[in-house]
Write a protein that holds these residues in place. Structure first.
Motif, short mmCIF file in Angstrom:
data_model
loop_
_atom_site.label_atom_id
_atom_site.label_comp_id
_atom_site.label_asym_id
_atom_site.label_seq_id
_atom_site.Cartn_x
_atom_site.Cartn_y
_atom_site.Cartn_z
N GLU A 68 0.83 -1.20 0.00
CA GLU A 68 0.00 0.00 0.00
C GLU A 68 0.86 1.25 0.00
OE1 GLU A 68 -3.26 0.19 -0.46
OE2 GLU A 68 -3.17 -1.99 -0.71
N LEU A 69 1.97 1.23 0.74
CA LEU A 69 2.85 2.38 0.82
C LEU A 69 3.41 2.75 -0.54
CD1 LEU A 69 4.43 4.46 2.58
CD2 LEU A 69 6.24 2.74 2.77
N VAL A 70 3.77 1.74 -1.34
CA VAL A 70 4.36 2.01 -2.65
C VAL A 70 3.32 1.95 -3.78
CG1 VAL A 70 6.62 1.18 -1.91
CG2 VAL A 70 5.04 -0.40 -3.03
N ASP A 71 2.05 1.93 -3.41
CA ASP A 71 0.94 1.94 -4.37
C ASP A 71 0.97 0.75 -5.33
OD1 ASP A 71 -0.12 4.33 -3.35
OD2 ASP A 71 1.28 5.51 -4.55
N LEU A 72 1.23 -0.43 -4.79
CA LEU A 72 1.23 -1.65 -5.61
C LEU A 72 0.24 -2.69 -5.08
CD1 LEU A 72 5.00 -2.31 -6.47
CD2 LEU A 72 3.19 -1.56 -8.02
N LEU A 113 9.43 9.19 -1.98
CA LEU A 113 10.56 9.60 -1.14
C LEU A 113 10.13 10.65 -0.13
CD1 LEU A 113 13.47 9.80 -3.76
CD2 LEU A 113 13.15 8.09 -1.97
N LYS A 114 9.25 11.56 -0.55
CA LYS A 114 8.74 12.57 0.39
C LYS A 114 7.99 11.90 1.53
CE LYS A 114 8.21 16.49 -2.80
NZ LYS A 114 7.24 17.40 -3.46
N ARG A 115 7.19 10.88 1.20
CA ARG A 115 6.43 10.17 2.22
C ARG A 115 7.37 9.47 3.22
NH1 ARG A 115 2.49 6.39 -0.87
NH2 ARG A 115 3.10 7.51 -2.74
N LEU A 116 8.43 8.87 2.69
CA LEU A 116 9.38 8.20 3.57
C LEU A 116 10.10 9.21 4.46
CD1 LEU A 116 10.93 5.62 1.07
CD2 LEU A 116 9.33 5.16 2.93
N GLY A 165 10.66 9.86 9.45
CA GLY A 165 11.81 10.04 10.33
C GLY A 165 13.01 9.19 10.00
N LYS A 166 13.01 8.55 8.83
CA LYS A 166 14.16 7.72 8.44
C LYS A 166 15.27 8.59 7.86
CE LYS A 166 11.29 3.68 7.50
NZ LYS A 166 11.67 3.01 8.74
#
Length: 315
Positions: free
Chosen positions: A118-122, A175-178, A182-183
């Motif tokens: 879900e995070l990577v829209d797959l 990348l913005k979401r990641l 806080g990584k």
């Protein structure tokens, strides 16, 4: 989170990396920029404990790459520029295979794999064969894989390489979401203007040597000789240009003409001048009867900075 001290990798007489000193804090999104063969991949492989340096030291999450390599690998997610997928696996099977390798078990494994999809829209591709994915989808699947064990540090080597414009935009948004999680992220790319949008720090490397390591705004400041103002007015452009030329902060005036005949006044201000030194220019024009269509400072982008600070020399 990441610190290197005189990190060097030498092959015979050739230095792939030379005395690299770098420090990234928790939450930094660091854009690593340089020509092909400049040392970006070498640096990432050393930080991921996949390559030993010739000399020097590196610490990831305060752990030495020499004495705590196994611990670092649990804390790092490394995504190479090119990687393969297994021919006979569906997308969800691919992720579950690597989740098992990370010793994620039972219901938690299923939950983590679903969350990463879900995070990577797959999510809609979970039962598709991994080899049927487009290049952009494959890159996102690779990113999902390195996120399975929730690493504190991400090392992403050219994640936008070979992607079409839409896939690049999707990768940038990811990348913005990641970054909001806080990584600490180190990402190398040749898509220079896009790095300026997502990164808070950049490093420019050439021939194994780090030329610049600073905030994006600081890099822009270093390559700017002077402020350049672009002005479009309604009225006699030449007379307006002569009027502005008399201002104390204006070093040079130039008039450019576009293909459609539209003329723009370019005012180059003296080096070292700031916003306060030229903010009265619009007032001067208005008081002398000119109407202003646009008045804006010419921006220096990351691509301009890269071309200015490097010579395009590789190994």
């Amino acid at each position: 989170m990441i610190r290197t001290e005189d990190l060097t990798k030498q092959y015979g007489k050739l230095f792939a990396l030379k005395n690299l000193k770098l420090e990234l804090n928790a939450g930094d999104l660091f854009g690593f920029i340089g020509p092909n063969g400049s040392g970006k991949t070498t640096t990432m492989k050393i930080l991921a404990t996949l390559l030993q340096p010739t000399w020097g030291e590196a610490y990831v999450c305060d752990k030495s790459i020499f004495t705590h390599a196994a611990e670092i690998r649990r804390l790092v997610g490394y995504m190479p520029d090119f990687f393969g997928v297994y021919d006979d696996m569906m997308v969800i099977e691919y992720l579950e295979f690597f989740a098992a390798a990370y010793r994620i078990k039972g219901e938690k494994r299923k939950q983590v794999c679903d969350e990463m999809l879900e995070l990577v829209d797959l999510g809609y591709k979970r039962e598709a064969m991994a080899t049927s994915l487009s290049r952009g989808m494959t890159q996102r699947l690779g990113l999902a894989r390195v996120l399975l064990h929730d690493p504190q540090v991400l090392l992403l080597d050219e994640p936008a390489s070979g992607l079409d414009p839409r896939a690049r935009i999707e990768m940038r948004e990811l990348l913005k979401r990641l970054g909001t999680r806080g990584k600490t992220i180190m990402v190398s790319s040749h898509i220079l203007p896009e790095l300026a949008d997502v990164c808070n720090k950049v490093g420019i490397i050439e021939r194994g040597e780090l030329l610049v390591d600073a905030d994006v705004s600081e890099v822009m400041r270093r390559v700017r000789d002077h402020i350049l103002i672009n002005i479009e007015i309604i009225g006699n452009v030449e007379n307006a240009a002569k009027l502005l030329e008399q201002h104390n902060s204006v070093q040079k005036i130039n008039i450019t003409t576009a293909l459609d005949g539209k003329q723009t006044i370019q005012a180059a201000l003296k080096k070292g001048d700031r916003l306060d030194d030229y903010c009265d220019l619009p007032t001067i024009l208005i008081e002398n009867g000119y109407k202003i269509r646009s008045f804006k400072e010419d921006e220096v982008n990351l691509e301009t900075a890269f071309m200015t600070l490097t010579k395009g020399i590789t190994m």
